[in-house]
Design a protein around this motif. Structure first.
Motif, PDB file in Angstrom:
ATOM      1  N   UNK A 202       0.826  -1.213   0.000  1.00 27.95           N
ATOM      2  CA  UNK A 202       0.000   0.000   0.000  1.00 27.95           C
ATOM      3  C   UNK A 202       0.858   1.261   0.000  1.00 27.95           C
ATOM      4  N   UNK A 203       1.990   1.223   0.716  1.00 31.73           N
ATOM      5  CA  UNK A 203       2.897   2.370   0.699  1.00 31.73           C
ATOM      6  C   UNK A 203       3.445   2.606  -0.703  1.00 31.73           C
ATOM      7  N   UNK A 204       3.823   1.522  -1.385  1.00 27.09           N
ATOM      8  CA  UNK A 204       4.347   1.643  -2.749  1.00 27.09           C
ATOM      9  C   UNK A 204       3.300   2.211  -3.688  1.00 27.09           C
ATOM     10  N   UNK A 205       2.065   1.744  -3.567  1.00 24.89           N
ATOM     11  CA  UNK A 205       0.998   2.217  -4.442  1.00 24.89           C
ATOM     12  C   UNK A 205       0.628   3.671  -4.165  1.00 24.89           C
ATOM     13  N   UNK A 206       0.980   4.168  -2.973  1.00 27.71           N
ATOM     14  CA  UNK A 206       0.608   5.530  -2.608  1.00 27.71           C
ATOM     15  C   UNK A 206       1.688   6.560  -2.828  1.00 27.71           C
ATOM     16  N   UNK A 207       2.864   6.119  -3.290  1.00 23.27           N
ATOM     17  CA  UNK A 207       3.985   7.042  -3.478  1.00 23.27           C
ATOM     18  C   UNK A 207       4.660   6.783  -4.820  1.00 23.27           C
ATOM     19  N   UNK A 208       4.635   7.746  -5.733  1.00 22.69           N
ATOM     20  CA  UNK A 208       5.302   7.546  -7.034  1.00 22.69           C
ATOM     21  C   UNK A 208       6.786   7.219  -6.900  1.00 22.69           C
TER      22      UNK A 208
ATOM     23  N   UNK B 181      -7.572   5.707  -5.363  1.00 18.87           N
ATOM     24  CA  UNK B 181      -7.381   6.888  -6.217  1.00 18.87           C
ATOM     25  C   UNK B 181      -5.901   7.268  -6.248  1.00 18.87           C
ATOM     26  N   UNK B 182      -5.231   7.176  -5.090  1.00 18.62           N
ATOM     27  CA  UNK B 182      -3.801   7.481  -5.036  1.00 18.62           C
ATOM     28  C   UNK B 182      -3.007   6.510  -5.900  1.00 18.62           C
ATOM     29  N   UNK B 183      -3.402   5.245  -5.891  1.00 19.25           N
ATOM     30  CA  UNK B 183      -2.730   4.248  -6.735  1.00 19.25           C
ATOM     31  C   UNK B 183      -2.964   4.543  -8.218  1.00 19.25           C
TER      32      UNK B 183
END
Length: 301
Positions: free
Chosen positions: A144-150, A222-224
């Motif tokens: 989830x951290x990876x999907x939320x940060x480019x 949405x962030x992902x």
């Protein structure tokens, strides 16, 4: 589903900038190994097979990181697992076998590269690093951290991609000096990788709930999506997007379980082909009276 995801637009579906990058890589390969190869000395052009391997690798890379599969990977875990299977278990093989040996030799002999290459392609280190980090990446908090940060997403993808090359190198290396594992150990090496990845897949398959906020929480989802959908498009769609279930016939838990099954079986199929290639190559050498086992230790470098 195809008609539904078209609301995200051409850039999100087909990644024209990434396609341009892939085309540029193909041109660089053509120029360096063709008209300009004389700068490396008296070297030969890559064989037809090498060219087919490399260009096929580029096509596969675009299909999983630039075509609609990339967008779908942020909507469905099953699509994500298809993407991961091809990106890390197929593409590195095609690139390794597609590069001319003289190009590889010059690259890995560079002063800065040589010690790092020796270390990270040691079979035990390569096997442990890639498979353990790949499994850790799919822990919910990290995923989830990876999907939320480019930045995190790009960094993790690149690190795993490089480590996947290291993992495959002892198995499919075209350099005789590095091809020191005997066939039985190569097969055992791949079976060990299957076991480690299968444990991670089993956690997703047998979990009693959906594990990843990136597919269940609207804000995280949405962030992902912002990793591949332009911000102006997302803003324009903000009132119409309710969640990933808009585009999937499966619940988040069912999709997660399907993703684990897909990863497990695709990995086993891909590895099965490579194991068969190793076995029949070994069998052919034995029939020709050639000892396929090296006199040295399994890995003497």
């Amino acid at each position: 589903m195809w008609l539904e995801i078209q609301i995200f637009g051409f850039r999100a579906l087909w990644s024209p900038y990434f396609l341009t990058f892939i085309i540029m890589l193909g041109l660089v390969y053509f120029i360096i190994t063709g008209p300009k190869r004389s700068i490396f000395g008296e070297v030969s052009k890559p064989t037809i097979n090498q060219q087919l391997f490399f260009y096929t690798g580029l096509i596969l890379l675009y299909l999983v990181k630039g075509a609609p599969v990339d967008l779908l990977s942020h909507i469905m875990m099953s699509a994500h697992m298809i993407q991961m299977s091809i990106l890390y278990f197929v593409v590195p093989i095609f690139f390794i076998r597609g590069l001319p040996t003289w190009f590889i030799e010059r690259f890995i002999e560079l002063p800065v590269i040589k010690p790092l290459f020796r270390f990270f392609t040691h079979p035990l280190i390569a096997l442990a690093l890639f498979n353990s980090l790949f499994s850790l990446y799919h822990l919910p908090a990290i995923f989830d951290f990876s999907k939320g940060s480019p930045v995190a997403h790009f960094g993790i993808t690149i690190i795993l991609f490089i480590l996947s090359f290291c993992m495959w190198w002892p198995i499919v290396t075209p350099l005789k000096s590095y091809n020191t594992l005997n066939p039985l150990i190569k097969m055992g090496y791949l079976l060990g990788s299957i076991l480690i990845i299968s444990i991670a897949c089993a956690l997703m398959i047998f979990s009693s709930k959906s594990l990843y906020a990136a597919y269940t929480s609207q804000g995280a989802w949405i962030q992902a999506l912002s990793l591949c959908v332009p911000s102006d498009v997302l803003i324009g769609l903000s009132g119409t997007l309710s969640g990933a279930e808009m585009f999937s016939p499966l619940s988040a838990q069912e999709d997660q379980q399907l993703g684990g099954i897909i990863m497990m079986f695709l990995q086993q199929i891909i590895y099965g082909f490579v194991i068969a290639w190793i076995f029949f190559g070994w069998f052919s050498k034995k029939n020709m009276g050639v000892d396929p086992m090296p006199d040295s230790l399994p890995y003497s470098k």
